[in-house]
Design an enzyme around this catalytic site. Sequence first.
Site, mmCIF file in Angstrom:
data_model
loop_
_atom_site.group_PDB
_atom_site.id
_atom_site.type_symbol
_atom_site.label_atom_id
_atom_site.label_comp_id
_atom_site.label_asym_id
_atom_site.label_seq_id
_atom_site.Cartn_x
_atom_site.Cartn_y
_atom_site.Cartn_z
ATOM 1 N N HIS A 17 0.810 4.290 5.007
ATOM 2 C CA HIS A 17 0.282 5.032 3.867
ATOM 3 C C HIS A 17 0.863 6.442 3.815
ATOM 4 O O HIS A 17 1.194 6.948 2.740
ATOM 5 C CB HIS A 17 -1.242 5.094 3.942
ATOM 6 C CG HIS A 17 -1.878 3.749 3.861
ATOM 7 N ND1 HIS A 17 -3.193 3.520 4.231
ATOM 8 C CD2 HIS A 17 -1.393 2.546 3.465
ATOM 9 C CE1 HIS A 17 -3.482 2.248 4.047
ATOM 10 N NE2 HIS A 17 -2.405 1.631 3.594
ATOM 11 N N SER A 31 0.809 -1.219 0.000
ATOM 12 C CA SER A 31 0.000 0.000 0.000
ATOM 13 C C SER A 31 0.840 1.265 0.000
ATOM 14 O O SER A 31 0.510 2.246 -0.688
ATOM 15 C CB SER A 31 -0.933 0.017 1.216
ATOM 16 O OG SER A 31 -1.701 -1.154 1.280
#
Length: 307
Positions: A195, A144
């Site tokens: 993230h 991610s």
Amino acid sequence: MRFRQRGGNLGLLLLLSQIIQVGFDNIPPVTLITMALNVYLFLSPIKPLLDVCISVHETWNRKDWKRLFYSPFHHADDWHLYFNMVSMLYKGIKLEPRIGTRWFAYMLSVFSIVIGVVYLVLEKLLEELMEDHSYKMQCAVGFSGVLFALKVVNNHYNPGSISYVLGFPVQGQYACWAELIAIHLIAPGSSFVGHLSGILVGLLYTKGPLKNLMEVCADAVSSSASSRRQVRFNNRGYSGHYDFSYFGYDDASNYRTNYTGGMTEEEQLEAAIRGAPGHGRRPYPFGNQGQLSEEEMRQKRIYRFAR
């Protein structure tokens, strides 16, 4: 993303369906290889997730730096893999042809490592600032972070684009931040810091020194490889440089112009195809040498070496 218990393989089937729908021929090579690697390591992980996830305690304190290489390519479950690989599929289709296959592969390699380092630094800072030792124990895996970095790069190359986050239109330059918040609200188990690390690395590439540093490293490696090739050439008893004046040309550019007739690489390829069996034309203009007799050619060689 923090890992959860692995479920079934419905996510894998949906991923395969997406790939078939797009078409293997329409997926750039590095994108396809990256997806295949992630799927393979999901089905046959190098180690259990607890032994590949990245955290301050396991990676920084215990010096288990191999986790920097392992963690991006392992996933918590099939849905985690599915959403990441679908995102990778469409980002790769947009980015890889634009920046080139080699550079895209280089970018993915660098991002994978640098994002892990940034993640460790941020978690360490949070541990110190918040005086909360739980931050050093948070362990994360998944691609991610790299995908967030790619989104920043993609938006940089497409200024003024519009993305939709939870159905709401958002300007491209702010989309990654909106997604960061939205994903954290929808999936509280996701790694907010992971993230965020991807976004920061993407910004380091588009607005900071990371891209320039990567270019310098690439140039250094390229120069080093060229030097090694020249050394090997020298060891075989040659100088490593062609003496173009020996062939009657003052410099390399004149040599190339005369030899190729001033054609570009594409034109040379077309000429080579025309010169293949079944075609009546020769690939390069060699003048009238084919019409000389053996005696004339011998005299020319004697004259050339006597100069």
